[in-house]
Design a protein around this motif. Structure first.
Motif, PDB file in Angstrom:
ATOM      1  N   THR A  54      12.615 -10.117   6.567  1.00  0.00           N
ATOM      2  CA  THR A  54      12.263  -9.384   7.774  1.00  0.00           C
ATOM      3  C   THR A  54      12.141  -7.918   7.412  1.00  0.00           C
ATOM      4  OG1 THR A  54      12.813  -9.137  10.128  1.00  0.00           O
ATOM      5  CG2 THR A  54      14.630  -8.874   8.555  1.00  0.00           C
ATOM      6  N   ARG A  55      11.574  -7.135   8.322  1.00  0.00           N
ATOM      7  CA  ARG A  55      11.376  -5.708   8.044  1.00  0.00           C
ATOM      8  C   ARG A  55      12.700  -4.985   7.825  1.00  0.00           C
ATOM      9  NH1 ARG A  55       9.367  -2.165  13.025  1.00  0.00           N
ATOM     10  NH2 ARG A  55      11.320  -3.084  13.759  1.00  0.00           N
ATOM     11  N   GLY A  56      13.739  -5.338   8.608  1.00  0.00           N
ATOM     12  CA  GLY A  56      14.986  -4.602   8.564  1.00  0.00           C
ATOM     13  C   GLY A  56      14.887  -3.296   9.330  1.00  0.00           C
ATOM     14  N   TRP A  57      15.958  -2.479   9.237  1.00  0.00           N
ATOM     15  CA  TRP A  57      15.971  -1.194   9.940  1.00  0.00           C
ATOM     16  C   TRP A  57      17.097  -0.335   9.390  1.00  0.00           C
ATOM     17  CZ3 TRP A  57      11.998   0.601  12.335  1.00  0.00           C
ATOM     18  CH2 TRP A  57      12.101   1.716  13.169  1.00  0.00           C
ATOM     19  N   THR A  58      17.168   0.881   9.859  1.00  0.00           N
ATOM     20  CA  THR A  58      18.265   1.767   9.497  1.00  0.00           C
ATOM     21  C   THR A  58      19.597   1.105   9.837  1.00  0.00           C
ATOM     22  OG1 THR A  58      16.878   3.680   9.988  1.00  0.00           O
ATOM     23  CG2 THR A  58      19.249   4.054   9.885  1.00  0.00           C
ATOM     24  N   CYS A  59      20.561   1.205   8.939  1.00  0.00           N
ATOM     25  CA  CYS A  59      21.858   0.554   9.135  1.00  0.00           C
ATOM     26  C   CYS A  59      22.884   1.524   9.730  1.00  0.00           C
ATOM     27  CB  CYS A  59      22.382   0.009   7.802  1.00  0.00           C
ATOM     28  SG  CYS A  59      21.425  -1.374   7.162  1.00  0.00           S
ATOM     29  N   PRO A  60      23.910   0.984  10.400  1.00  0.00           N
ATOM     30  CA  PRO A  60      24.946   1.850  11.004  1.00  0.00           C
ATOM     31  C   PRO A  60      25.617   2.753   9.982  1.00  0.00           C
ATOM     32  CG  PRO A  60      25.142  -0.402  11.807  1.00  0.00           C
ATOM     33  CD  PRO A  60      24.114  -0.433  10.706  1.00  0.00           C
ATOM     34  N   ASN A  61      26.181   3.844  10.520  1.00  0.00           N
ATOM     35  CA  ASN A  61      26.849   4.891   9.738  1.00  0.00           C
ATOM     36  C   ASN A  61      25.861   5.773   8.983  1.00  0.00           C
ATOM     37  OD1 ASN A  61      29.379   4.073  10.638  1.00  0.00           O
ATOM     38  ND2 ASN A  61      29.660   2.682   8.911  1.00  0.00           N
ATOM     39  N   HIS A  62      24.572   5.504   9.184  1.00  0.00           N
ATOM     40  CA  HIS A  62      23.573   6.457   8.714  1.00  0.00           C
ATOM     41  C   HIS A  62      23.669   7.702   9.591  1.00  0.00           C
ATOM     42  CE1 HIS A  62      19.575   8.280   8.106  1.00  0.00           C
ATOM     43  NE2 HIS A  62      19.548   7.644   6.966  1.00  0.00           N
ATOM     44  N   LEU A  63      23.366   8.862   9.044  1.00  0.00           N
ATOM     45  CA  LEU A  63      23.537  10.115   9.767  1.00  0.00           C
ATOM     46  C   LEU A  63      22.743  10.174  11.064  1.00  0.00           C
ATOM     47  CD1 LEU A  63      23.432  12.627   6.761  1.00  0.00           C
ATOM     48  CD2 LEU A  63      25.443  11.802   8.026  1.00  0.00           C
ATOM     49  N   GLU A  64      21.627   9.451  11.129  1.00  0.00           N
ATOM     50  CA  GLU A  64      20.758   9.549  12.302  1.00  0.00           C
ATOM     51  C   GLU A  64      20.671   8.227  13.059  1.00  0.00           C
ATOM     52  OE1 GLU A  64      17.054  10.980  10.810  1.00  0.00           O
ATOM     53  OE2 GLU A  64      17.857  12.926  10.217  1.00  0.00           O
ATOM     54  N   PHE A  65      21.701   7.395  13.007  1.00  0.00           N
ATOM     55  CA  PHE A  65      21.686   6.103  13.665  1.00  0.00           C
ATOM     56  C   PHE A  65      21.903   6.287  15.174  1.00  0.00           C
ATOM     57  CE2 PHE A  65      23.390   1.892  14.841  1.00  0.00           C
ATOM     58  CZ  PHE A  65      22.451   1.084  14.233  1.00  0.00           C
ATOM     59  N   SER A  66      20.899   5.904  15.982  1.00  0.00           N
ATOM     60  CA  SER A  66      20.911   6.127  17.426  1.00  0.00           C
ATOM     61  C   SER A  66      21.073   4.815  18.186  1.00  0.00           C
ATOM     62  CB  SER A  66      19.598   6.789  17.851  1.00  0.00           C
ATOM     63  OG  SER A  66      18.513   5.885  17.655  1.00  0.00           O
ATOM     64  N   ALA A  67      21.170   4.924  19.509  1.00  0.00           N
ATOM     65  CA  ALA A  67      21.258   3.734  20.354  1.00  0.00           C
ATOM     66  C   ALA A  67      19.996   2.885  20.224  1.00  0.00           C
ATOM     67  CB  ALA A  67      21.485   4.144  21.803  1.00  0.00           C
ATOM     68  N   GLU A  68      18.855   3.532  20.110  1.00  0.00           N
ATOM     69  CA  GLU A  68      17.605   2.797  19.935  1.00  0.00           C
ATOM     70  C   GLU A  68      17.577   2.099  18.578  1.00  0.00           C
ATOM     71  OE1 GLU A  68      14.048   1.059  20.775  1.00  0.00           O
ATOM     72  OE2 GLU A  68      15.399   2.127  22.134  1.00  0.00           O
ATOM     73  N   ASP A  69      18.086   2.782  17.544  1.00  0.00           N
ATOM     74  CA  ASP A  69      18.195   2.150  16.233  1.00  0.00           C
ATOM     75  C   ASP A  69      19.055   0.892  16.312  1.00  0.00           C
ATOM     76  OD1 ASP A  69      16.667   3.997  14.716  1.00  0.00           O
ATOM     77  OD2 ASP A  69      18.374   5.361  14.611  1.00  0.00           O
ATOM     78  N   CYS A  70      20.129   0.948  17.083  1.00  0.00           N
ATOM     79  CA  CYS A  70      21.028  -0.199  17.211  1.00  0.00           C
ATOM     80  C   CYS A  70      20.298  -1.404  17.783  1.00  0.00           C
ATOM     81  CB  CYS A  70      22.222   0.176  18.092  1.00  0.00           C
ATOM     82  SG  CYS A  70      23.483  -1.116  18.183  1.00  0.00           S
ATOM     83  N   LYS A  71      19.452  -1.187  18.782  1.00  0.00           N
ATOM     84  CA  LYS A  71      18.688  -2.291  19.379  1.00  0.00           C
ATOM     85  C   LYS A  71      17.767  -2.945  18.352  1.00  0.00           C
ATOM     86  CE  LYS A  71      18.556  -0.283  24.047  1.00  0.00           C
ATOM     87  NZ  LYS A  71      17.663   0.271  25.106  1.00  0.00           N
ATOM     88  N   ILE A  72      17.068  -2.119  17.582  1.00  0.00           N
ATOM     89  CA  ILE A  72      16.142  -2.654  16.580  1.00  0.00           C
ATOM     90  C   ILE A  72      16.918  -3.349  15.467  1.00  0.00           C
ATOM     91  CG2 ILE A  72      14.276  -2.101  14.975  1.00  0.00           C
ATOM     92  CD1 ILE A  72      13.690   0.363  16.731  1.00  0.00           C
ATOM     93  N   TYR A  73      18.007  -2.751  15.047  1.00  0.00           N
ATOM     94  CA  TYR A  73      18.887  -3.321  14.017  1.00  0.00           C
ATOM     95  C   TYR A  73      19.351  -4.721  14.423  1.00  0.00           C
ATOM     96  CZ  TYR A  73      23.282  -3.497  11.225  1.00  0.00           C
ATOM     97  OH  TYR A  73      24.313  -3.840  10.394  1.00  0.00           O
ATOM     98  N   GLU A  74      19.751  -4.891  15.687  1.00  0.00           N
ATOM     99  CA  GLU A  74      20.200  -6.203  16.167  1.00  0.00           C
ATOM    100  C   GLU A  74      19.044  -7.191  16.242  1.00  0.00           C
ATOM    101  OE1 GLU A  74      22.138  -5.279  19.834  1.00  0.00           O
ATOM    102  OE2 GLU A  74      23.997  -4.606  18.835  1.00  0.00           O
ATOM    103  N   ARG A  75      17.878  -6.730  16.654  1.00  0.00           N
ATOM    104  CA  ARG A  75      16.709  -7.612  16.725  1.00  0.00           C
ATOM    105  C   ARG A  75      16.294  -8.084  15.340  1.00  0.00           C
ATOM    106  NH1 ARG A  75      12.649  -4.489  19.567  1.00  0.00           N
ATOM    107  NH2 ARG A  75      11.907  -3.744  17.546  1.00  0.00           N
ATOM    108  N   GLU A  76      16.379  -7.206  14.348  1.00  0.00           N
ATOM    109  CA  GLU A  76      16.004  -7.587  12.991  1.00  0.00           C
ATOM    110  C   GLU A  76      16.985  -8.589  12.384  1.00  0.00           C
ATOM    111  OE1 GLU A  76      13.228  -6.786  11.036  1.00  0.00           O
ATOM    112  OE2 GLU A  76      12.510  -6.232  13.022  1.00  0.00           O
ATOM    113  N   GLN A  77      18.218  -8.564  12.818  1.00  0.00           N
ATOM    114  CA  GLN A  77      19.169  -9.590  12.385  1.00  0.00           C
ATOM    115  C   GLN A  77      18.719 -10.970  12.857  1.00  0.00           C
ATOM    116  OE1 GLN A  77      23.280  -8.547  13.470  1.00  0.00           O
ATOM    117  NE2 GLN A  77      22.599  -6.418  13.554  1.00  0.00           N
ATOM    118  N   VAL A  78      18.276 -11.037  14.090  1.00  0.00           N
ATOM    119  CA  VAL A  78      17.776 -12.309  14.637  1.00  0.00           C
ATOM    120  C   VAL A  78      16.579 -12.792  13.835  1.00  0.00           C
ATOM    121  CG1 VAL A  78      16.731 -13.409  16.656  1.00  0.00           C
ATOM    122  CG2 VAL A  78      18.645 -11.803  16.955  1.00  0.00           C
TER     123      VAL A  78
END
Length: 234
Positions: A121-145
């Motif tokens: 899958t494409r993946g996304w920015t991972c948590p604890n990155h300096l710029e990890f936002s609420a929107e990043d979290c949504k995409i991060y969870e979707r990419e896990q699926v």
């Protein structure tokens, strides 16, 4: 069968997107990539292309780049990156380019007489990155699926060994465990190739080598000097 990988081709034969603003090594990068590809890839090889394939915005623009990739030697397996705005449907892409495979929410068997699959899958920015936002979290969870969808399909087809493609690195810059690495550890994953990181400062942060029993390879084209990397043989 030899397996190679190279991501971040960033071709733009139908759009004007000079890449040399990112460094002199990007001058004429598409021509260098094509020349190097032809020099090292043979017809029986497989080339994994983990995202950021074309700067095109629409499919009719991307066709100029896909046509060239399609004509290069080897069997190509393509994954979308964060710039693949033209990528709409695997079925339509497969119909237009039946000699290439396109990976999104599915899996690809590498050869008919082996239980070895390519997932990803494409993946996304991972948590604890300096710029990890609420929107990043949504995409991060979707990419896990999406990663699980791909891996589970391969397992239903009898996968004994899996090669994974991601566009984003599956960890943050401190190489901390992520939901992606946790998922990968639950399947018979042999190796992971990814791209997205450009420039020497980012290359130094890349996860390389073995991590929790899985081999990780940064395959961004500028890191590889625009030459496909031999990953393994099967």
């Amino acid at each position: 069968m030899r397996i190679f990988a190279i991501g971040d081709l960033h071709f733009g034969f139908a759009v004007h997107k000079p890449m040399d603003i990112f460094g002199k090594n990007w001058e004429n990068h598409a021509e260098k990539t094509i020349e190097n590809w032809k020099a090292c890839i043979q017809p029986g090889d497989v080339v994994l292309v983990p995202g950021d394939i074309s700067w095109a915005m629409r499919m009719e623009q991307a066709a100029a780049d896909l046509d060239i990739i399609n004509q290069l030697p080897g069997h190509k397996i393509l994954l979308p990156g964060n710039h693949e705005y033209w990528w709409k449907s695997v079925s339509k892409l497969s119909a237009q380019y039946p000699d290439m495979d396109f990976l999104k929410n599915n899996s690809i068997r590498l050869c008919t007489n082996a239980d070895i699959f390519v997932c990803g899958t494409r993946g996304w920015t991972c948590p604890n990155h300096l710029e990890f936002s609420a929107e990043d979290c949504k995409i991060y969870e979707r990419e896990q699926v999406r990663l699980r969808l791909s891996l589970d399909e391969a397992m239903r087809k009898g996968a004994k060994e899996i090669l994974v493609m991601m566009h984003f690195p599956p960890v943050n810059e401190r190489h901390e465990k992520s939901a992606f690495t946790e998922i990968l550890s639950q399947y018979p994953v042999r190796l992971v190739v990814y791209g997205h990181l450009h420039g020497e400062s980012n290359h130094r942060l890349a996860l390389q080598g073995t991590f929790e029993g899985i081999a990780y390879h940064l395959t961004a084209s500028d890191y590889l000097n625009f030459t496909p990397k031999h990953i393994c043989d099967i």
